[in-house]
Write a protein that holds these residues in place. Structure first.
Motif, short mmCIF file in Angstrom:
data_model
loop_
_atom_site.label_atom_id
_atom_site.label_comp_id
_atom_site.label_asym_id
_atom_site.label_seq_id
_atom_site.Cartn_x
_atom_site.Cartn_y
_atom_site.Cartn_z
N ARG A 1 21.16 -15.86 -19.49
CA ARG A 1 19.50 -16.05 -19.38
C ARG A 1 19.16 -16.71 -20.41
O ARG A 1 18.35 -17.75 -20.53
N ALA B 1 14.35 -19.24 -15.94
CA ALA B 1 15.83 -18.98 -16.50
C ALA B 1 16.06 -17.62 -15.89
O ALA B 1 17.28 -17.47 -15.14
N GLU B 2 15.49 -16.58 -15.53
CA GLU B 2 15.54 -15.22 -15.07
C GLU B 2 15.76 -15.46 -13.57
O GLU B 2 16.95 -14.95 -13.20
N MET C 1 19.26 -17.17 -13.22
CA MET C 1 20.23 -16.05 -13.23
C MET C 1 20.61 -15.08 -11.97
O MET C 1 21.84 -14.92 -11.79
#
Length: 453
Positions: free
Chosen positions: A347, A387-388, A391
């Protein structure tokens, strides 16, 4: 003109790669050493230089972690001819498909175009000067019956004619004559029958009938009425072509391919299956055996001449999920002494990819929308949320690494990109709430995210 790899130290090469690629320190170090070794090899005595083989590399890692980008940026750094090919596109000799020699022909074509562009740039000033003189000849012809001539010039003598020519030259350079029409005579090669002979198979055989016949078929001229600005551009190209020694260009290009060419061989794991009696496996091992002489060093016939592959650098890559490098035939394994495993992206890596590189994705979108006079700002919390999300989707769906960010960003900003022309002067702030509002439902629904994200 025949530029070799620049004399960058391995540390400098890694620093340059860091500007565009996040993480993957081991892979960057490996390619930096391989590139520096090419520079070192050029410093050796000739008898030893030919004995030093390139240290070919296999990069092992999942898709979207930077394998292709590392190889591509390395080629750019070294000003080297570079071609990316997929091993799975080749088939064993005798089967339908491209033969492995075509990668060297493609690399040579790229090198010729690269060197030709460099030489064209070096003669551009002279070509433009010659083109300017030709345009002035059209604007101020010797005979009074031609367009744009002045009858009085014949009477007042060459001195007045020269003065008028210089006045026209000043007007031409200032752009005041750009819209005036002139009749230009350009060269055209008459090759009406080439298309009958050219076909898919001809490219694979390295035969270029157009080039072969160009010296036989007479060139013809064509008269065209053009604006002065367009005529200058066309004539400058024609003059530049005349100033280029194509034999020298080809010789330089072949030297560059042989000494600094880079072939990026992707999806090597797809041909790593061993022979087991089934058709596809036989073909896979056949491809490996066809690749072997190219990687070991052999002579390949191209339309520009013979190219030796002994010192071309091969960088292979593959995910190797099902197979492993040890499944390659032993001879081919031995030709890739350096193996580097790339790390899966975290992440934190996604956050850095979005913000740090010179061509960071966030910056790309901000600058694209700035052309519509829309100011876009991403809050740190929004970048963390993107980003989370990337992921999470990579975990639940297919893991495509950093490529997932492109899909998410495009979906996130779809409405903004569509409406941007109607929002000049607008300031837009993307926060975590906006990210969740636009994408949370898609991320939760695995079926939707599989097809949309």
């Amino acid at each position: 003109m025949d530029a070799g790899p620049p004399a960058l130290t391995p540390a400098e090469i890694v620093a340059e790669l860091d500007r565009y690629i996040v993480g993957q320190v081991r892979a960057k170090r490996a390619v930096a050493i391989a590139l520096r070794n090419r520079y070192r090899r050029q410093k050796l005595p000739p008898e030893l230089r030919d004995e030093v083989a390139p240290k070919n590399i296999i990069m092992i890692g999942p898709t979207g972690v930077g394998k292709t980008e590392i190889a591509r940026r390395l080629a750019k750094l070294s000003q080297a001819p570079f071609v990316k090919v997929e091993a799975s596109k080749y088939t064993e000799v005798g089967y339908v498909g491209r033969d492995v020699d075509s990668m060297i022909r493609d690399l040579t074509e790229i090198a010729v175009n690269m060197v030709k562009a460099e030489v064209m740039a070096s003669v551009q000033d002279k070509a433009e000067q010659l083109a300017e003189d030709r345009v002035l000849d059209l604007l101020l012809p010797a005979r009074s019956r031609e367009p744009y001539s002045s009858e009085s010039l014949e009477e007042v003598g060459p001195g007045a004619r020269d003065a008028t020519r210089e006045k026209l030259r000043a007007q031409l350079r200032s752009g005041r004559l750009d819209d005036r029409l002139v009749e230009v005579e350009t060269q055209q090669q008459g090759l009406p029958i080439v298309e009958v002979f050219s076909g898919q198979g001809m490219e694979e055989m390295g035969i270029n009938l157009k080039d072969m016949l160009s010296n036989i078929m007479p060139s013809r001229t064509k008269r065209r009425r053009l604006r002065v600005a367009e005529a200058r551009r066309l004539l400058a190209q024609e003059e530049a072509q005349k100033l280029i020694d194509m034999e020298d260009v080809v010789a330089q290009a072949i030297r560059r391919v042989e000494n600094s060419g880079i072939v990026f061989l992707d999806e090597l794991d797809k041909v790593a299956g061993r022979e087991s009696g089934r058709g596809p496996d036989v073909s896979r091992e056949g491809v490996q055996r066809d690749l072997l002489p190219i990687v070991e060093g052999s002579s390949v016939t191209t339309k520009y001449g013979i190219v030796r592959t002994d010192h071309i650098l091969f960088i292979a890559a593959g995910a190797f999920h099902v197979s492993k490098p040890a499944d390659l035939i032993p001879e081919l394994q031995g030709r890739f002494p350096i193996r580097v495993e790339l790390e899966p992206l975290t992440r934190e890596d996604f956050v850095r990819i979005l913000t740090e590189p010179q061509n960071a994705l966030i910056r790309q979108y901000v600058e694209l929308l700035r052309t519509e006079r829309v100011t876009l700002e991403f809050l740190p919390e929004a970048i963390e949320a993107i980003a989370e999300l990337a992921m999470r989707v990579n975990t639940t769906a297919e893991n495509i690494g950093a490529r997932r960010l492109y899909t998410i960003m495009e979906k996130l900003l779809e409405d903004v990109s569509f409406d941007a022309p109607d929002l000049p002067g607008k300031d837009l702030t993307i926060d975590a709430g906006y990210v969740h509002e636009r994408l949370a439902d898609l991320a939760r629904d695995q079926d939707l995210s599989r097809y949309i994200l």
